[in-house]
Design an enzyme around this catalytic site. Structure first.
Site, short mmCIF file in Angstrom:
data_model
loop_
_atom_site.label_atom_id
_atom_site.label_comp_id
_atom_site.label_asym_id
_atom_site.label_seq_id
_atom_site.Cartn_x
_atom_site.Cartn_y
_atom_site.Cartn_z
N GLU A 105 -30.95 60.08 28.88
CA GLU A 105 -32.14 59.73 29.63
C GLU A 105 -32.92 60.96 30.05
O GLU A 105 -32.36 62.06 30.13
CB GLU A 105 -31.75 58.90 30.86
N CYS A 119 -37.57 65.93 33.96
CA CYS A 119 -36.14 66.15 34.20
C CYS A 119 -35.43 65.82 32.90
O CYS A 119 -35.52 64.69 32.40
CB CYS A 119 -35.66 65.25 35.34
N CYS A 126 -20.85 64.11 30.06
CA CYS A 126 -20.63 65.39 30.73
C CYS A 126 -19.13 65.56 30.96
O CYS A 126 -18.43 64.60 31.27
CB CYS A 126 -21.38 65.41 32.06
N CYS A 130 -17.80 65.60 38.11
CA CYS A 130 -18.14 65.58 39.55
C CYS A 130 -17.98 64.14 40.06
O CYS A 130 -18.49 63.20 39.44
CB CYS A 130 -19.57 66.07 39.76
N CYS A 133 -21.04 61.61 40.62
CA CYS A 133 -22.12 61.63 39.63
C CYS A 133 -21.83 60.62 38.51
O CYS A 133 -20.69 60.49 38.05
CB CYS A 133 -22.23 63.05 39.05
N CYS A 353 -28.71 61.16 37.80
CA CYS A 353 -28.22 61.47 36.46
C CYS A 353 -27.31 60.41 35.89
O CYS A 353 -26.34 60.03 36.51
CB CYS A 353 -27.36 62.72 36.45
N1 SAH Z 1 -24.64 69.79 35.43
C1 SAH Z 1 -25.73 70.29 36.23
C2 SAH Z 1 -26.90 69.30 36.31
C3 SAH Z 1 -26.53 68.08 37.06
S1 SAH Z 1 -27.77 67.08 37.77
C4 SAH Z 1 -25.23 70.61 37.63
O1 SAH Z 1 -24.09 70.28 37.94
O2 SAH Z 1 -25.99 71.20 38.39
C5 SAH Z 1 -28.57 67.97 39.00
C6 SAH Z 1 -28.03 67.84 40.42
O3 SAH Z 1 -27.93 66.50 40.89
C7 SAH Z 1 -26.67 68.45 40.57
O4 SAH Z 1 -26.65 69.23 41.74
C8 SAH Z 1 -25.78 67.25 40.70
O5 SAH Z 1 -24.56 67.56 41.31
C9 SAH Z 1 -26.66 66.32 41.50
N2 SAH Z 1 -26.29 64.91 41.46
C10 SAH Z 1 -25.67 64.25 40.46
N3 SAH Z 1 -25.49 62.96 40.80
C11 SAH Z 1 -26.00 62.81 42.03
C12 SAH Z 1 -26.10 61.71 42.93
N4 SAH Z 1 -25.62 60.52 42.60
N5 SAH Z 1 -26.70 61.92 44.12
C13 SAH Z 1 -27.19 63.13 44.45
N6 SAH Z 1 -27.11 64.20 43.66
C14 SAH Z 1 -26.53 64.05 42.46
#
Ligand code: SAH
Length: 368
Positions: A105, A119, A126, A130, A133, A353
């Site tokens: 996406e 974005c 991935c 995390c 996420c 994401c």
């Molecule tokens: N792999 C990269 C990009 C991830 S997305 C990274 O870890 O930075 C960008 C940001 O959104 C990251 O800080 C990620 O931890 C955060 N993120 C992912 N899912 C989320 C959610 N459900 N709520 C808030 N932030 C989120």
């Protein structure tokens, strides 16, 4: 004709993907097809400036040239739009399906400062895991190619009216960008080239889970190519125990190593690093976390971006109240830390994401 060109001409049309080729390679390929060099500039203008993705519509090329290009490449784009969602706040999200059936996406965010932000995703799935996420819940599938990353820019740019174009990029979609850095940098090169999408390098932010070797590799590329992309590091916790609980990848590096690499990034590139902190109720929003964060960041030229959790279906984490978010940010500010609270956009279309990809996977009957 060199052997690369010959190999190219021998490939079947379906394999030839226009956006995968560097301009120099395309130039050689066009020569091999008997087309003059200036055609490439014309074609690129159609794609990047005039948002035209069909060779057939490039009307200042002869019919014969358009036919050759269509025969050789099919279309400029290689994927298929498998969903397009629009939210009340004018955020738009695309789900793109590639030829192998995998989907990613990408999102277009609009704001009242006339920012038009793309974005984009860098991987299918991935591997970082995390816990809050959606992107990594079904694991890692594969890296996206340079062309697949570039295509996201072009598709989002095309959602804008003719007189508008993308102004900002955040590499904050699905995947860990520093684990697919070569393809990402190659696509960003086109996005920031004056004869490409002409985006300002300073308005491109790469967000990473925090992989020290990747941060150093990015810094080297910035120094070598003079493209000073902004770096954002997902911190999310101020001590290793909690961070490893939230971001399992942390066990390989630990916060200290990540901060050292971030300091070096700032020193070598002159670009201040942003630390992202997704605030999760009861987990990382306590008074001791503020103290620990202040200790980590107070002597650093850094900004902290607070992101209230965007709840993901099926995950048992809660968003803190607006009051807690304001208190947390305010306390950090009082201690001299520069703080921004990032607004959530596109909640209703699952703009966090990986959410849309998952919804479509677990509910294939969904209609758009
Ligand atoms: N792999 C990269 C990009 C991830 S997305 C990274 O870890 O930075 C960008 C940001 O959104 C990251 O800080 C990620 O931890 C955060 N993120 C992912 N899912 C989320 C959610 N459900 N709520 C808030 N932030 C989120």
């Amino acid at each position: 004709m060199n052997s690369d060109n010959r190999k190219f001409l021998e490939q079947s049309c379906l394999e030839r993907k226009f956006l995968e080729y560097l301009p120099a390679d395309l130039s050689a390929i066009l020569t091999g097809l008997g087309l003059p060099q200036f055609r490439l500039n014309q074609i690129r203008r159609w794609i990047f400036a005039r948002k035209t993705m069909s060779f057939d519509k490039m009307t200042d090329l002869s019919k014969e040239t358009r036919k050759i290009l269509t025969e050789q490449f099919g279309s400029v784009l290689q994927g298929r739009e498998s969903a397009h969602h629009q939210s009340d706040d004018s955020t738009e999200k695309l789900l793109i399906e590639w030829s192998d059936g995998e989907r990613v996406e990408c999102v277009l965010l609009r704001d009242n400062r006339n920012h038009r932000t793309a974005c984009i995703s860098t991987q299918v799935g991935c591997a970082m895991g995390c816990v809050f996420c959606a992107s990594g819940r079904d694991g890692f599938v594969r890296n996206l190619s340079r062309g697949e990353i570039l295509e996201q820019f072009l598709r989002l740019n095309s959602l804008l009216p003719d007189h508008e174009r993308l102004t900002h990029v955040v590499v904050m979609g699905i995947g860990e960008p520093l684990l697919n850095l070569d393809a990402l940098l190659s696509a960003l090169n086109e996005a920031t080239a004056s004869e490409g999408l002409d985006l300002s390098v300073r308005r491109v932010t790469i967000s990473t889970v925090g992989i020290p070797s990747g941060i150093r590799k990015l810094a080297e590329s910035v120094v070598r190519n003079g493209k000073g992309y902004k770096l954002a590091v997902s911190l999310h916790a101020p001590n290793d125990e909690l961070r490893t609980q939230i971001i399992p990848q942390n066990r390989f590096s630990g916060i200290d190593e990540i901060l050292k690499a971030s300091d070096d990034y700032f020193e070598q590139t002159g670009r201040r690093v942003t630390f992202e902190y997704t605030l999760i109720a009861g987990l990382n929003d306590q008074p001791e976390h503020i103290q620990q964060l202040v200790r980590l960041l107070k002597n650093r030229t850094a900004i902290i971006n607070i992101i209230p959790l965007n709840p993901v279906l099926g995950l048992n984490f809660q968003t803190p109240s607006a009051k807690t978010v304001a208190w947390f940010a305010g306390q950090l500010e009082l201690k001299g830390i520069q703080v921004k609270v990032r607004f959530r956009k596109g909640d209703k279309i699952g703009a966090a994401c990986g959410q849309l990809r998952r919804v479509h996977r677990t509910n294939p009957t969904i209609t758009d």
